[in-house]
Scaffold this active site. Structure first.
Site, short mmCIF file in Angstrom:
data_model
loop_
_atom_site.label_atom_id
_atom_site.label_comp_id
_atom_site.label_asym_id
_atom_site.label_seq_id
_atom_site.Cartn_x
_atom_site.Cartn_y
_atom_site.Cartn_z
CE LYS A 49 -3.77 -2.48 2.20
NZ LYS A 49 -4.34 -2.99 3.43
CD GLN A 93 -3.38 -4.47 6.59
OE1 GLN A 93 -3.56 -3.41 5.96
NE2 GLN A 93 -3.61 -5.64 6.05
CG ASP A 116 -10.00 -0.28 5.23
OD1 ASP A 116 -9.72 -0.65 4.09
OD2 ASP A 116 -9.57 -0.81 6.26
N1 GUN Z 1 -6.44 -6.79 5.91
C1 GUN Z 1 -6.53 -7.44 4.74
N2 GUN Z 1 -7.16 -6.68 3.82
C2 GUN Z 1 -7.48 -5.51 4.44
C3 GUN Z 1 -8.15 -4.34 4.01
O1 GUN Z 1 -8.61 -4.19 2.87
N3 GUN Z 1 -8.30 -3.38 4.95
C4 GUN Z 1 -7.82 -3.53 6.22
N4 GUN Z 1 -8.02 -2.51 7.07
N5 GUN Z 1 -7.20 -4.60 6.64
C5 GUN Z 1 -7.02 -5.60 5.75
#
Ligand code: GUN
Length: 283
Positions: A49, A93, A116
């Site tokens: 990311k 995350q 998100d």
């Molecule tokens: N863990 C795995 N995929 C994601 C996501 O798209 N957002 C978040 N916050 N955690 C994740």
């Protein structure tokens, strides 16, 4: 011929479009990613990311907290990002280490910065078909399905998995695209039967190859959200891709399908959140 829904190429196209638009903003979008603990898979996702955010010219901040950080401290970090004017998007995350209440942390994120799409407010808006920022993975799946150029209206769809992050919002988006949606999960007793009658299959249950190739209806669109590491170190999805390709009209590869689109949609959401906070149209 089965169409391969190539998430890498589509994500590149989406990212390029955002990069061009970012250049005309008065200030770059700012993305903060909060990582608690050191789960190896999460560390890889968070790093990716950051790489893409940097490439698109975003301000990018990664906040690493130790696994034994208290609930109050994690919430305080999120609140301080809410108050930070350079930050337009906040992602915590998931999963968080055991002992932390993920839902409570996520709900500390200001809805304006919820790139998100996971806060109660974002999900509430989505449930009413008035989404602001949709959860990244389901929104990326909708864009992948659009590649197949099939009218989804009236189609039967199955979503396998009922997580807040993927399965639930995925079912809402497919329903809003006028699909008739069935949600299956770990306690479903007739998964095979439901998959066999579905025109669209979205597998997001985190179990290697749980969807067998012979179950796929001829002409179905198959989206594999799963990414599972096998004992030999290789990766596979929730669908037996090779066998499913015999009947599927279109299918996502693993890796290179949904994963890159999740990141691209995070960038798109951050760009949109930044536009809203800067008072300009996202175009
Ligand atoms: N863990 C795995 N995929 C994601 C996501 O798209 N957002 C978040 N916050 N955690 C994740």
């Amino acid at each position: 011929m089965t169409q391969i829904l190539d998430g890498r190429t589509l994500a590149r196209t989406c990212n390029k479009a955002v990069k061009v638009k970012v250049e005309s903003l008065a200030r770059p979008p700012g993305l903060a990613v909060v990582m608690v603990g050191n789960d190896p898979a999460s560390a890889v996702y968070v790093k990716r990311k950051g790489v893409v955010a940097d490439r698109l010219g975003f301000v990018h901040r990664q906040i690493d907290l130790p696994a034994d950080t208290s609930q109050a401290k994690v919430e305080e970090v999120v609140r301080s990002l809410n108050d930070d004017d350079a930050i337009d998007g906040i992602l915590v995350q998931l999963p968080l280490p055991k002992g932390l209440d993920s839902a409570a942390v996520v709900d500390c994120v200001s809805p304006d910065k919820d790139v998100d799409g996971l806060t109660i407010r974002s999900i509430g808006y989505l449930a009413q078909g008035r989404q602001l920022l949709a959860p990244c993975t389901p929104w990326g799946v909708m864009k992948l399905l659009a590649l197949a150029d099939v009218n989804l209206s009236g189609k039967s769809a199955v979503v396998i998995g009922r997580s807040n992050m993927v399965g639930r919002p995925m079912a809402m988006l497919l329903e809003q695209a006028n699909c008739t949606v069935t949600v299956c999960h770990s306690r479903t007793t007739n998964l095979e039967e439901v998959v066999r009658r579905s025109d669209v299959v979205v597998a997001a249950i985190g179990q290697p190859k749980v969807v067998q190739g012979s179950w796929i209806k001829p002409g179905a669109l198959v989206i594999d959200v799963g990414i599972n590491r096998l004992d030999d170190g290789s990766l596979c999805g929730d669908v037996d891709t090779e066998a499913a390709s015999v009947n599927a009209a279109a299918i996502t590869p693993v890796p290179g399908g949904v994963g890159p689109m999740t990141i691209a949609m995070l960038m798109e959401n951050t760009y949109k959140a930044s536009c809203a906070r800067q008072g300009v149209s996202a175009g």
